[in-house]
Design an enzyme around this catalytic site. Structure first.
Site, short mmCIF file in Angstrom:
data_model
loop_
_atom_site.label_atom_id
_atom_site.label_comp_id
_atom_site.label_asym_id
_atom_site.label_seq_id
_atom_site.Cartn_x
_atom_site.Cartn_y
_atom_site.Cartn_z
N ASP A 126 5.08 -4.93 16.83
CA ASP A 126 4.51 -4.17 17.94
C ASP A 126 4.48 -5.09 19.15
OD1 ASP A 126 3.46 -2.13 19.37
OD2 ASP A 126 1.39 -2.56 18.83
N ASP A 173 3.25 3.47 10.29
CA ASP A 173 2.56 2.23 9.94
C ASP A 173 1.09 2.51 10.12
OD1 ASP A 173 2.63 1.99 13.02
OD2 ASP A 173 1.21 0.46 12.38
N CYS A 205 -1.93 6.10 -11.59
CA CYS A 205 -1.25 5.03 -10.85
C CYS A 205 -0.81 3.94 -11.81
CB CYS A 205 -2.19 4.46 -9.80
SG CYS A 205 -1.47 3.09 -8.85
N CYS A 244 0.11 0.83 -10.76
CA CYS A 244 0.07 -0.48 -10.12
C CYS A 244 -0.67 -1.48 -11.00
CB CYS A 244 -0.59 -0.39 -8.74
SG CYS A 244 -2.39 -0.39 -8.76
N CYS A 295 -4.47 -0.84 -11.39
CA CYS A 295 -4.83 0.29 -12.25
C CYS A 295 -4.46 0.05 -13.71
CB CYS A 295 -4.17 1.57 -11.72
SG CYS A 295 -4.88 2.11 -10.15
N HIS A 300 -3.40 -1.87 -4.64
CA HIS A 300 -3.46 -0.47 -5.06
C HIS A 300 -3.23 0.49 -3.90
CE1 HIS A 300 -4.54 3.32 -6.79
NE2 HIS A 300 -5.28 3.52 -5.71
#
Length: 382
Positions: free
Chosen positions: A94, A269, A307, A309, A312, A338
RNA sequence: GGUGGGGUUCCCGAGUGGCCAAAGGGAACAGACUGUAAAUCUGUCGUCGCAAGACUACGGUGGUUCAAAUCCACCCCCCACCA
């Protein structure tokens, strides 16, 4: 297919939703895409190997922050931001335009640019459109953003017009400082104009006259009612060129992103997954939960049973609550891992759904998870 | 045994006659967070009540006073130093 940086391949369209591939100097990114924010050159609490493991393809950095510390020249001497932070995939930076908004009170705007007082030590710095390009080239970001003036919701038409017109003039100067094809870096223009349709159209057309590798929509999710963002996206869809990527800056909540995709946006984003992770709010297949709540103190189940991940798969809600309440550093990492996985998977699933022509159905599943965040909720008489 | 200091709402701690259900911090319990000045910020936090208000509270007992966490007497604990 050409893989020259800046080439954007549109692979499928489902309604207004698009699935594509954008080539950059550090490889392609699959759109729609969610880009984790790494303001100071680091996605807070998450190392590059983790980012890769959870499927991140591109991350953000910030011109203002990296210029102040450690300095873009220092980064350039290290071989650019990719070498410096060991993230070898694409990076978008940015321009500092958002800091024009968020550091209001620490900055002064003139035709030539923005004078900032550093939030770190109070020292004065000046960002012109040309300076911002120079910094971003030092960082060697794959996608550079023009300097713009982002303003909050509630400004008058006159204020919004001035900001949008100034942003358009700065856009031209950024483009002149970095003509298309100069190197492998891409330059995106930013549509401003607040909630005013005439200004949004004027802004978009001014940018298109100049010509950019992509078009961002800025100045949204800054306090306006939800239906305004939707209206703005619907308005811009037929105006912006169909063969260039579109980036909705700073957005947003899961539903904001899915609505954006539905209206033809390719890139997003937001700090929400990482900031909320550090503040205990976690996104699950059953909606948002605040892990600090007492009800999880003895909950042995996974954070989100759907999930896959690391967080999890490995830890209980009781343990995650304990880490958060105790202020353990691991809490930030596990929660961020997560939440980022959640956002990344959501957008990845959206892409697949578009490719298979079932986007509406896909989005409806998420709408059911967040009934209180329906963007039509606050819409006046339809 | 002597001298001095101290015991305050879950914890630490301010408060030396009314403006005190009692500063501030912590803990606890909730909430917020959208191109990151954010590991931040906000609210609640004696009991009952929607509220006005009522009641219970500043080691214990008794007293002075229109009024006491604050003053007095005695008692019970704790700490420091001295013997």
């Amino acid at each position: 297919m050409s893989d020259i940086p800046g080439t954007f391949h549109l692979l499928a369209v489902d309604g207004n939703a698009r699935a594509g591939l954008l080539h950059t100097a550090h490889g392609p990114i699959e759109t729609p895409i969610f880009m984790p924010v790494g303001t100071a050159g680091s996605v807070k609490a998450i190392a590059p190997d983790d980012l890769e493991a959870i499927g991140a393809q591109i991350i953000l950095g910030n011109t203002y922050h990296l210029y102040l510390r450690p300095g873009d020249d220092l980064v350039a001497r290290r071989g650019g931001l990719h070498e410096f932070n060991a993230w070898r995939r694409p990076i978008l930076t940015d321009s500092g335009g958002f800091q024009v908004f968020s550091l209001e009170g620490l900055r002064r705007i003139t035709e030539d640019g923005v004078e900032f007082r550093s939030h770190l030590d109070g020292s004065k710095h000046f960002f012109s459109p040309e300076k911002v390009i120079s910094i971003q080239r030092n960082l060697n970001s794959d996608i550079m953003m023009q300097l713009d003036q982002c303003i909050g919701f509630g400004a008058s038409h006159d204020e919004a017009r001035k900001a949008a017109e100034l942003s358009a003039r700065w856009a031209r100067r950024c483009r002149e400082a970095y003509p298309a094809g100069t190197a492998g870096n891409l330059l995106f223009g930013i549509v401003q104009g607040e909630a005013f349709p005439d200004l949004r159209e004027m802004s978009a057309r001014a940018l298109m006259d100049i010509g950019f590798e992509g078009y961002a929509i800025g100045g949204l999710a800054v306090g306006e009612p939800k239906h305004i963002m939707l209206r703005c996206l619907r308005q811009l869809h037929p105006i912006l060129p169909g063969n260039k990527p579109r980036y909705l800056m700073g957005v947003g909540t899961p539903l904001d992103i899915l609505h954006g995709i539905e209206e033809g946006v390719d890139m997003f984003d937001c700090v929400l997954p990482t900031r909320n992770a550090r503040n205990g709010t976690l996104y699950t297949s059953r909606g948002k939960i605040n892990i600090k709540r007492k009800e999880f103190a003895e909950d042995d189940g996974p954070l989100d049973p759907e999930c896959a991940c690391y967080t999890c798969r490995t830890f209980s809600r009781a343990y995650l609550r304990h880490l958060y309440v105790s202020g353990e550093i691991l809490s930030f990492r596990l929660n961020s891992l997560h939440n980022l996985t959640y956002f990344l998977n959501m957008v990845k699933g959206a892409r697949k759904a578009i490719l298979e022509g079932r986007y509406a159905e896909y989005k409806a599943r998420y709408e059911a998870m967040y009934p209180e965040e329906d963007p039509l909720f606050d819409e006046p008489e339809a």
